[in-house]
Scaffold this motif. Sequence first.
Motif, PDB file in Angstrom:
ATOM      1  N   PRO A  82     -39.291 -49.979 -45.469  1.00  0.00           N
ATOM      2  CA  PRO A  82     -40.433 -49.751 -46.372  1.00  0.00           C
ATOM      3  C   PRO A  82     -41.497 -50.845 -46.269  1.00  0.00           C
ATOM      4  O   PRO A  82     -42.697 -50.551 -46.197  1.00  0.00           O
ATOM      5  N   GLU A  83     -41.057 -52.110 -46.249  1.00  0.00           N
ATOM      6  CA  GLU A  83     -42.014 -53.212 -46.133  1.00  0.00           C
ATOM      7  C   GLU A  83     -42.702 -53.196 -44.772  1.00  0.00           C
ATOM      8  O   GLU A  83     -43.880 -53.542 -44.656  1.00  0.00           O
ATOM      9  N   CYS A  84     -41.964 -52.790 -43.746  1.00  0.00           N
ATOM     10  CA  CYS A  84     -42.535 -52.681 -42.391  1.00  0.00           C
ATOM     11  C   CYS A  84     -43.676 -51.663 -42.376  1.00  0.00           C
ATOM     12  O   CYS A  84     -44.733 -51.902 -41.772  1.00  0.00           O
ATOM     13  N   ILE A  85     -43.489 -50.537 -43.052  1.00  0.00           N
ATOM     14  CA  ILE A  85     -44.525 -49.496 -43.119  1.00  0.00           C
ATOM     15  C   ILE A  85     -45.745 -50.019 -43.875  1.00  0.00           C
ATOM     16  O   ILE A  85     -46.891 -49.808 -43.448  1.00  0.00           O
ATOM     17  N   PRO A 121     -59.138 -50.211 -44.319  1.00  0.00           N
ATOM     18  CA  PRO A 121     -58.828 -49.644 -45.644  1.00  0.00           C
ATOM     19  C   PRO A 121     -59.137 -48.150 -45.770  1.00  0.00           C
ATOM     20  O   PRO A 121     -58.468 -47.444 -46.523  1.00  0.00           O
ATOM     21  N   HIS A 122     -60.130 -47.662 -45.023  1.00  0.00           N
ATOM     22  CA  HIS A 122     -60.451 -46.234 -45.102  1.00  0.00           C
ATOM     23  C   HIS A 122     -59.312 -45.350 -44.582  1.00  0.00           C
ATOM     24  O   HIS A 122     -59.229 -44.170 -44.930  1.00  0.00           O
ATOM     25  N   LEU A 123     -58.446 -45.927 -43.746  1.00  0.00           N
ATOM     26  CA  LEU A 123     -57.332 -45.147 -43.175  1.00  0.00           C
ATOM     27  C   LEU A 123     -56.096 -45.142 -44.067  1.00  0.00           C
ATOM     28  O   LEU A 123     -55.206 -44.300 -43.881  1.00  0.00           O
ATOM     29  N   HIS A 124     -56.033 -46.051 -45.041  1.00  0.00           N
ATOM     30  CA  HIS A 124     -54.806 -46.218 -45.824  1.00  0.00           C
ATOM     31  C   HIS A 124     -54.333 -44.928 -46.497  1.00  0.00           C
ATOM     32  O   HIS A 124     -53.155 -44.554 -46.348  1.00  0.00           O
ATOM     33  N   PRO A 125     -55.195 -44.218 -47.259  1.00  0.00           N
ATOM     34  CA  PRO A 125     -54.688 -43.018 -47.948  1.00  0.00           C
ATOM     35  C   PRO A 125     -54.194 -41.947 -46.983  1.00  0.00           C
ATOM     36  O   PRO A 125     -53.210 -41.262 -47.261  1.00  0.00           O
ATOM     37  N   VAL A 126     -54.847 -41.823 -45.830  1.00  0.00           N
ATOM     38  CA  VAL A 126     -54.429 -40.796 -44.869  1.00  0.00           C
ATOM     39  C   VAL A 126     -53.103 -41.180 -44.209  1.00  0.00           C
ATOM     40  O   VAL A 126     -52.234 -40.333 -43.994  1.00  0.00           O
ATOM     41  N   LEU A 155     -40.508 -46.499 -50.929  1.00  0.00           N
ATOM     42  CA  LEU A 155     -41.911 -46.703 -50.566  1.00  0.00           C
ATOM     43  C   LEU A 155     -42.847 -46.499 -51.756  1.00  0.00           C
ATOM     44  O   LEU A 155     -43.856 -47.200 -51.892  1.00  0.00           O
ATOM     45  N   ARG A 156     -42.501 -45.553 -52.617  1.00  0.00           N
ATOM     46  CA  ARG A 156     -43.403 -45.183 -53.714  1.00  0.00           C
ATOM     47  C   ARG A 156     -43.809 -46.370 -54.607  1.00  0.00           C
ATOM     48  O   ARG A 156     -44.995 -46.532 -54.908  1.00  0.00           O
ATOM     49  N   PRO A 157     -42.879 -47.253 -55.023  1.00  0.00           N
ATOM     50  CA  PRO A 157     -43.294 -48.397 -55.865  1.00  0.00           C
ATOM     51  C   PRO A 157     -44.195 -49.402 -55.144  1.00  0.00           C
ATOM     52  O   PRO A 157     -44.904 -50.169 -55.800  1.00  0.00           O
ATOM     53  N   LEU A 158     -44.162 -49.409 -53.808  1.00  0.00           N
ATOM     54  CA  LEU A 158     -44.935 -50.388 -53.045  1.00  0.00           C
ATOM     55  C   LEU A 158     -46.349 -49.896 -52.718  1.00  0.00           C
ATOM     56  O   LEU A 158     -47.198 -50.687 -52.308  1.00  0.00           O
ATOM     57  N   VAL A 159     -46.586 -48.589 -52.876  1.00  0.00           N
ATOM     58  CA  VAL A 159     -47.871 -47.981 -52.514  1.00  0.00           C
ATOM     59  C   VAL A 159     -48.738 -47.869 -53.765  1.00  0.00           C
ATOM     60  O   VAL A 159     -48.226 -47.566 -54.845  1.00  0.00           O
ATOM     61  N   PRO A 160     -50.051 -48.133 -53.669  1.00  0.00           N
ATOM     62  CA  PRO A 160     -50.932 -47.971 -54.845  1.00  0.00           C
ATOM     63  C   PRO A 160     -50.799 -46.582 -55.469  1.00  0.00           C
ATOM     64  O   PRO A 160     -50.602 -45.583 -54.766  1.00  0.00           O
ATOM     65  N   ASP A 161     -50.896 -46.535 -56.805  1.00  0.00           N
ATOM     66  CA  ASP A 161     -50.626 -45.294 -57.540  1.00  0.00           C
ATOM     67  C   ASP A 161     -51.562 -44.152 -57.170  1.00  0.00           C
ATOM     68  O   ASP A 161     -51.194 -42.984 -57.281  1.00  0.00           O
ATOM     69  N   ASP A 162     -52.792 -44.465 -56.755  1.00  0.00           N
ATOM     70  CA  ASP A 162     -53.736 -43.383 -56.467  1.00  0.00           C
ATOM     71  C   ASP A 162     -53.592 -42.835 -55.044  1.00  0.00           C
ATOM     72  O   ASP A 162     -54.371 -41.972 -54.645  1.00  0.00           O
TER      73      ASP A 162
END
Length: 440
Positions: A339-342, A351-356, A381-388
């Motif tokens: 998870p941390e590796c991802i 940053p524009h690529l992060h959500p995709v 992974l879910r707790p490490l990723v921004p909520d939006d």
Amino acid sequence: MSTTTVVVLDNGGGLIKAGFGGERDPSVILPNCLYKPLTSKKWLHPNPLNTTTTTEQDLTSASVRRPIDRGYLINPDLQRDIWSHLFTSILHINPSQSSLLLTEPLFTLPSIQHSIDEIVFEDFNFTSLYIADSPSLVHLYETSRRPDGLLSKAQCSLVVDSGFSFTHASPVFQNFTLNYGVKRIDLGGKALTNYLKELISFRSVNVMDETFIIDDVKENLCFVSVDVARHLNVARKIGNENVLKCTYVLPDGVNYTKGFVKYPEQATRYLVDGDDGIENLGGGGGGDREMIAQQQPQENRQKLVDLTKNEFDLTNERFLVPEMIFRPADLGMNQAGLPECIIRAVNACHPHLHPVLYESIILTGGSTLFPHFAERLEKELRPLVPDDYHVKITTQEDPLLGVWRGGSLLASSPDFDAMCVTKAEYEELGSARCRKRFFH
């Protein structure tokens, strides 16, 4: 060149997948090694995995030689021998009238690249060569499968390839792997097999020489735990309450040369009713062993007494071995888990690529075949990723063949000939100059 055959070769550290461009599945899946059983003085080629052979090989305590170690080619002569057997005896091709599409690990050293080019052009005399990396081929195949999906529209994905030698998290944009964003864990199927060998040897019987047998144990009995603490509590229970306990029978070299799970129903008891299966089966399995014994064929029931001396039980080993992909520190490795590796791979990109990227994670490679692998990864992974941001993880329909199928698709494209380096260009310009064509 349009009439030449294109051979697609996914040269993995554990398995070679080989076939012809344009086909859906490879013609052969072959262990990338030579082995020497106790009964032989010569090194032998293993049988292909996807074909039925009348002669069953005895792999008990067999010595193994591999041309690839930790993801890199260390023995070109051995690799040449294996490829020669593959091309002449299995695929029945004439390399001098064929093109080759070859997969290569990311960040391969120039000296190794030079050795590969020598084998391809000077030893086998292929007419042309194209070198591809695994993540871009996986991305290509997945976009072709879903032409209207997010992958095709955004042309962006994060490929998590957990194979034999190591695990990569690789961002792919417009079919090119973003090398500056690739993160790697030096842990793959080989390390997990070795760890399982140590656990079984310490707790039950010495199996340190049984590479092929423990590989089979890992593939048939191991799974990823979604709730490690709860599974550890179940593994401590005694008797029928322990739904994780499973018995594996070692080959005796007389009646059977392959190991097997003694009671196949035991292996999947923990899966019944999903995550609640442990509670449901934990207390109410009083007659399980008798019921399972009754379901065995008559000849197997007669052998039960003899088998007890040649078997071992697995409990918490079944989920603690794949756990190492998520917790490499437990093996003494100073590396982050998957998870941390991802997260680090995504953060290395724009940053524009992060959500995709978070919404198009693709799992491939043999070590992602463990049951519940994707569920556990999403949970961590879910707790490490921004909520939006949405997190969506897709497992390939066949993680072992995903890379090869992408290569087959690329080899059948009309532009493939123009992308290759020909033998004449190699002889004129040399390996280093020709390799620049494959730089991304």
